[in-house]
Enzyme design. Structure first.
Site, PDB file in Angstrom:
ATOM      1  N   HIS A 140       0.855  -1.181   0.000  1.00 34.79           N
ATOM      2  CA  HIS A 140       0.000   0.000   0.000  1.00 34.79           C
ATOM      3  C   HIS A 140       0.894   1.236   0.000  1.00 34.79           C
ATOM      4  O   HIS A 140       1.931   1.272   0.669  1.00 34.79           O
ATOM      5  CB  HIS A 140      -0.929   0.020   1.212  1.00 34.79           C
ATOM      6  CG  HIS A 140      -2.114   0.925   1.017  1.00 34.79           C
ATOM      7  ND1 HIS A 140      -2.037   2.287   1.204  1.00 34.79           N
ATOM      8  CD2 HIS A 140      -3.384   0.669   0.611  1.00 34.79           C
ATOM      9  CE1 HIS A 140      -3.214   2.830   0.933  1.00 34.79           C
ATOM     10  NE2 HIS A 140      -4.047   1.876   0.572  1.00 34.79           N
ATOM     11  N   HIS A 141       0.484   2.261  -0.759  1.00 31.90           N
ATOM     12  CA  HIS A 141       1.315   3.461  -0.882  1.00 31.90           C
ATOM     13  C   HIS A 141       1.434   4.218   0.442  1.00 31.90           C
ATOM     14  O   HIS A 141       2.338   5.050   0.613  1.00 31.90           O
ATOM     15  CB  HIS A 141       0.735   4.377  -1.962  1.00 31.90           C
ATOM     16  CG  HIS A 141       1.770   5.143  -2.726  1.00 31.90           C
ATOM     17  ND1 HIS A 141       2.979   5.531  -2.179  1.00 31.90           N
ATOM     18  CD2 HIS A 141       1.774   5.601  -4.005  1.00 31.90           C
ATOM     19  CE1 HIS A 141       3.679   6.194  -3.094  1.00 31.90           C
ATOM     20  NE2 HIS A 141       2.982   6.257  -4.202  1.00 31.90           N
ATOM     21  N   ALA A 142       0.547   3.941   1.398  1.00 32.56           N
ATOM     22  CA  ALA A 142       0.677   4.566   2.712  1.00 32.56           C
ATOM     23  C   ALA A 142       1.939   4.096   3.434  1.00 32.56           C
ATOM     24  O   ALA A 142       2.452   4.783   4.327  1.00 32.56           O
ATOM     25  CB  ALA A 142      -0.548   4.256   3.572  1.00 32.56           C
TER      26      ALA A 142
END
Length: 458
Positions: A140-142
């Site tokens: 996830h880009h988070a």
């Protein structure tokens, strides 16, 4: 239990998560099996990795609340991740070529992540022709930007072909963020605040020299997107690109942005949908201090024209280089402590339009993303299997249906193209168009096309 509050930039990717626009990035690694490895090499590797109980941050972290409707998401540790869920083994249908691989990766990249679990997935893909196999790892880009994702993956590989004991990616801890003097300077000066405000005003205005957030034309590749993706790849020998850059007196990144402009020009022209003004690109720019290999997002954003309105490839390259140089001056002219706030504030209107659904109706602030993640020069191995290529797979956003991401490894620049399946039919032509654009540029610069690209498109 350890808790970690996400930064505003990391949090934005949690808040942007939606069924039609999942916020994960990925890397597709293609390996060549060791010479003496049997048909069960990948199966044994999967079984071995699933039995590994040691797991470090960020691989053991999950959201305390999986909802996107939170201002300050918090990550917490989990001590018993389900590795049978996170590590999966798939096989390609025959003949196991690039087409089959590309179709499988497109399907995998279309599937949202389970936000209740640690935000990563790892897929071993067997059955690839030519004694090869692939590993597709999704984050996830988070959790990561391009550089931190690359660092996480490279820690799980060895520089020795005889190293057969390297443990899985998640056994290797990510370094903490180093102390930065700019972070310790306290409240920014009035001069720094005024300078940042002035540059933000310029970015949202019309400007004859600077590519701004009002420069992008409305195009067929900007609008509503669906949940399904297409994925294609291309690989170029780095020496070939460096020769072009040296001959033209520009950077390698300028060359890649120009190639993207060339392939999008041909694609839109064929569909009689080429605007009179140039498309623009958002180009991520690392804001990490030297030696910073920590996880998380630490990027700024510059904006450049990509020359889709210029037929002459050499002139296109010249104008792209001028545009990117001015854009870099815009952000590098800020005091270091103001570069991240400037980047966040510059992206807020775009984030707001995506979250509210307005992005598919309003004029785009930029037309595509062109990202270049630096890799390494040395060969890498996974228990004797040589890494041939690593292709990144980025995000497409509402109003932004195609993204180009580059990664350099061992003499090659690998390009991953991700696009909305419904918005960009025949997207494969963008991959072959990159090669056509480079060949045209070489001819016009008088460079002998002795080096050829490696077409890994699928």
């Amino acid at each position: 239990m350890t808790y970690k509050r996400l930064s505003p930039m990391d949090s934005a990717f949690v808040q942007l998560e939606s069924p039609s626009a999942p916020m994960h990035v990925a890397g597709l690694m293609v390996f060549e099996r060791p010479a003496k490895a049997g048909e069960q090499f990948v199966r044994k590797l999967v079984d071995d990795w699933r039995s590994e109980t040691r797991i470090c941050a960020p691989w053991n972290q999950k959201l305390r609340s999986p909802s996107r409707w939170q201002l300050a998401p918090v990550m917490e540790e989990t001590f018993d991740p389900d590795l049978e869920y996170h590590v999966r083994h798939l096989s390609l249908p025959k003949p196991g070529g690039e087409r089959e691989l590309g179709q499988m990766v497109a399907r995998l990249h279309s599937q949202p992540m389970d936000m209740r679990k640690p935000l990563w997935e790892c897929y071993f893909i067997d059955g690839l022709e030519g004694r090869r196999f692939a590993i597709y790892v999704k984050f996830h880009h988070a959790l990561v930007d391009g550089i931190s994702a690359s660092n996480l993956l490279m820690r799980g590989l060895s520089e020795s072909a005889t190293d057969h004991r390297m443990p899985p990616f998640w056994v290797h801890p990510a370094p903490e963020k180093p102390f930065q003097m700019s972070a310790a300077r306290g409240v920014p000066s009035t001069q720094a605040l005024l300078g940042t405000a002035g540059k933000l005003y310029r970015l949202f205005s019309s400007d004859d020299r600077l590519t701004t957030l009002r420069s992008a034309p409305k195009t067929a590749i900007n609008g509503a997107i669906s949940a399904q993706r297409r994925f294609a790849t291309q690989a170029f020998e780095l020496d070939r690109l460096k020769t072009v850059a040296s001959r033209a007196g520009v950077t390698l990144n300028d060359v890649m942005v120009t190639l993207v402009g060339g392939t999008l020009r041909d694609y839109l022209k064929e569909k009689t949908a080429l605007p009179e003004t140039s498309l623009t690109a958002a180009i991520p720019m690392s804001l990490r201090s030297e030696g910073d290999q920590s996880i998380g997002n630490s990027v700024g954003m510059i904006y450049s024209m990509i020359g889709t309105n210029i037929a002459d490839p050499v002139l296109r390259l010249k104008k792209v280089s001028e545009s990117t140089s001015i854009a870099k001056e815009q952000i590098l002219g800020l005091e270091p402590q103001m570069r991240t706030p400037y980047s966040i504030l510059s992206m807020l209107p775009s984030i707001a339009s995506m979250m509210t659904g307005a992005a598919k109706h309003v004029a785009p602030m930029f037309n595509t993303v062109v990202s270049n993640v630096p890799g390494g020069k040395k060969e890498k191995y996974l228990r004797g299997a040589r890494l041939l290529h690593l292709y990144p797979a980025n995000i497409v956003f509402p109003g932004l249906a195609v993204s180009f991401t580059c990664y350099s490894h061992a003499g090659f620049l690998n390009v991953g193209i991700i696009a909305c399946r419904d918005t960009l039919p025949q997207m494969q032509r963008l991959a072959t168009g990159l090669e056509d654009a480079l060949s045209e540029l070489e001819r016009e610069l008088g460079i002998s096309p002795a080096l050829q690209s490696v077409d890994e498109a699928g």
